[in-house]
Design a protein around this motif. Sequence first.
Motif, mmCIF file in Angstrom:
data_model
loop_
_atom_site.group_PDB
_atom_site.id
_atom_site.type_symbol
_atom_site.label_atom_id
_atom_site.label_comp_id
_atom_site.label_asym_id
_atom_site.label_seq_id
_atom_site.Cartn_x
_atom_site.Cartn_y
_atom_site.Cartn_z
ATOM 1 N N GLY A 181 -22.336 14.644 12.876
ATOM 2 C CA GLY A 181 -22.405 13.247 13.285
ATOM 3 C C GLY A 181 -22.961 12.947 14.648
ATOM 4 N N ARG A 182 -23.760 13.827 15.235
ATOM 5 C CA ARG A 182 -24.310 13.531 16.548
ATOM 6 C C ARG A 182 -25.834 13.368 16.510
ATOM 7 N N GLU A 183 -26.381 13.108 15.320
ATOM 8 C CA GLU A 183 -27.835 12.992 15.198
ATOM 9 C C GLU A 183 -28.388 11.805 16.007
ATOM 10 N N LEU A 229 -20.340 8.424 25.203
ATOM 11 C CA LEU A 229 -20.242 9.059 23.890
ATOM 12 C C LEU A 229 -18.998 8.563 23.171
ATOM 13 N N GLY A 230 -19.198 8.035 21.970
ATOM 14 C CA GLY A 230 -18.088 7.495 21.200
ATOM 15 C C GLY A 230 -17.488 8.517 20.250
ATOM 16 N N ILE A 231 -16.499 8.077 19.487
ATOM 17 C CA ILE A 231 -15.820 8.949 18.527
ATOM 18 C C ILE A 231 -16.673 9.093 17.271
ATOM 19 N N LEU A 232 -16.259 9.979 16.365
ATOM 20 C CA LEU A 232 -16.985 10.217 15.122
ATOM 21 C C LEU A 232 -16.695 9.127 14.098
ATOM 22 N N SER A 233 -17.657 8.899 13.202
ATOM 23 C CA SER A 233 -17.421 7.998 12.074
ATOM 24 C C SER A 233 -16.416 8.642 11.120
ATOM 25 N N ASP A 234 -15.889 7.855 10.188
ATOM 26 C CA ASP A 234 -14.895 8.377 9.247
ATOM 27 C C ASP A 234 -15.451 9.534 8.419
ATOM 28 N N ASN A 235 -16.681 9.396 7.932
ATOM 29 C CA ASN A 235 -17.278 10.447 7.096
ATOM 30 C C ASN A 235 -17.538 11.718 7.893
ATOM 31 N N ASP A 236 -18.043 11.561 9.119
ATOM 32 C CA ASP A 236 -18.304 12.745 9.948
ATOM 33 C C ASP A 236 -16.999 13.430 10.345
ATOM 34 N N ALA A 237 -15.973 12.623 10.596
ATOM 35 C CA ALA A 237 -14.658 13.192 10.928
ATOM 36 C C ALA A 237 -14.117 13.997 9.741
ATOM 37 N N LEU A 238 -14.320 13.486 8.538
ATOM 38 C CA LEU A 238 -13.861 14.181 7.339
ATOM 39 C C LEU A 238 -14.600 15.509 7.172
ATOM 40 N N SER A 239 -15.896 15.505 7.442
ATOM 41 C CA SER A 239 -16.687 16.737 7.330
ATOM 42 C C SER A 239 -16.245 17.773 8.354
#
Length: 805
Positions: A54-56, A208-218
């Motif tokens: 999630g850091r693309e 820099l913010g937190i991860l999205s829900d999908n990226d956090a799940l991955s």
Amino acid sequence: MRPMLNEINNKLKVFVKKAKDLSIGCSAIAQQRSNNNFKRQEQTSLIDKSKVFGREVDQEKLLCKLLGDDSCNQNVSIISIVGLGGVGKTTLAQLLYNNEKFKAHFELKVWVCVSDEFDVLTISNKIYQSVTRENKNFVNLDQLHVALQEKHSNKRFLLMLADVWNEDQDKWDVLENPLKGAPGSKIIVTTRKTKVSKVMNCVEPYVLGILSDNDALSLLAKSALDEPNFHKHQSLISVARLITEKCKGLPLALIAIGRVLKGKGNDEYEWYKLLKSEIWSSNDSILPALKLSYYDLPSQLKQLFAYCCLFPKDYVFNKKELVLLWMAEGFLNHPNGNMSMESVGFEYFEELQARSFFQQLTGKESKYTMHDLMNDLAISVAGDFFYMLDDKMDVNARNEAFKKFRHISYLGQRGVESGKLVELHRSERLRTFLTVTVLDNVLVDSIPQLQFFRVLSLTRKSITNVPRSVGVLKHLRYLNFSETYLKKVPEEVSELYNLQSLLFSHCMKLISFPLSFHKLINLRHLDMTDTPLLIKTPLGMGGLTSIQTLSKVIIERGNGFKVSELKDMSNLQGDLTIEALEKVTDPQQAMDANLEGKKDLVSLDMEWSDVFDDSRNSNLEYEVFQMLRPPTKLNLLDIYYYGGMKFPSWFVGPSFDKLKELMIENCCLNLVELSIGLISTLEYVFICCCKKLLSIGENDVNVGSSNRKYVLREVNLSHCESLESYNCANTIEKLRIYNCDSMTSLQELPSSLRIFVVANCKNLKSFSHEQLQSLTSLEEIKIIRCEKMDDSFPCGLWPHVTSSQ
């Protein structure tokens, strides 16, 4: 008392002697702490990209900055990545450092992990060793810097400084001296503090913010199952989503929980067991990296942060609200006597925000929250003196604990038994009681008369009266009954002579204050915002010269409040509304008010009566208005029901340095002309119901020949029935015109216009096709019931417009 103090002093001397005998001192303890549990783990430049998700987007944005041409004359530019501990700053830096695009772009790449000890010699030596691959000893720092500069002065380099905590400008200046490379050289800094970015003269920090829900799940799947997702483990998806919700998108927390789950395989029962376990309250596996941020805080900031444990997760708080609470608790004493307690508090708040302890809500300037893990951290460091009381707690089981409590917040639900609050009598030294959720009126009477209260907040509740027993709380500094159903403030409140903050905002039924209000000589903040039934200013307000927040005053005749009583309130700040200005009978009183001297006012509302009868004197109102000259640093100015024939001379001249918003409503008696052109800082203008207004002055906001730079972005004109035309500023992006029947033309519309709305302007004429084609920025247009403009807007003229009518 003296024998007791002597006994305590003798015991302390014994402890000091024992510490010396054991060779234990503060420095030894501090050194032991830094060498053991609290030593930061040094990070290298190597990274396993398969474990990053999630850091693309972040990479692409920073790559543009790093590979693009410098916009300044400096041959080395510095970019900072700022964020909460554990959010992935170093990981992003590693991704950038190892990006293939850098191999051809930079001749040298250097990675240095700095950590908390910013030793210039050590860091310089690390840079030299990375550049030369040599381990060379230098006699002094000068020789090292000369050698370092020779090695890369003509090369374009990338220097990565990871985990920087230094706020000492002098140290950075010394380190920076030899770091001069070829044009296009870059330095990347990762830090938790925006202040570090300022010290190092970075361009705008990349937060820099937190991860999205999908990226956090991955990331959880990778950490727990060594899989990129849960496709092979469908039975775990539901519980995995619940776990990621608890981690709130923080990579550090996800990785830590993943490690706990790694030994449990795909056993769904074990995953649910962990979800409901005490690991979420103990936080030992989640918080170490965040604790580093806490240990790095100056001592005065630690107690301020710990105090925030009284707020539940996801609680949205106001900056000023928190500062006033800190002040009431006595946390804002400052060695510099020239600073007010509030100024110290705001400075401390900004420091905590800069260190990522607080997060500002998007689009809301003064609203903040804490990340869930920061909330957990506050609870873990607060100790036994703080407690959040809820309706589920068994108060009988905590008899001894209640005696220790000094600060309590209440999170109960409406209708629960009042017995839980009755038990507070066991907290004999209680200083703070905050209600965060709902509290029934019946519970107010159950709050005991605890004489050491400093803070009492009973907001957003169905409370209809203040118990008279409040008068015995002589230590009270902060009393908040905002958003309640109170009708009257009892006379006993006037006995609280230590009171600093008295807050009654949004009390829609409040009608009166105590007659002896003048006794509150230490009052600094009185908030009466949105109290429509309150028609009298508290008696004696003019004598409260320490007042800083005074949301409104209501002018009266006879023995009531006079506008001249504002004279000695030189510390007023923030927002002020002055109502019933038609009752000012002498312009000298308006002059004595010295509004211009209230330099910390941000917003000013000036209101006359909405009744335009024979009692109104337009000449007197003009003279009074002329004397009510606002401070030059005002941001917002609202004017309602003014009955003068013209606006004062200070309004026409360049009187304001920072005025951004201007609202003029119902100034309908004699006002025929209005000029705002010399207020070059205006961004928003709203003019409504000025029925006799014929024109907005020709020297106005568009003046093509003017050398002034205008920033006007939005104009709204409504129900100005006599207004015939309007000359648009060439910076306007939003223009809305409603019910202006006499308007026949608009001067040339600017190409900057994005939103254009016209409704019920029956005489407004059509525009030429060429003029309409120039509106290249148009996104939305609405023409409603404007008979003479029906054929002005041919279809297909603006294919990019999202709404037209």
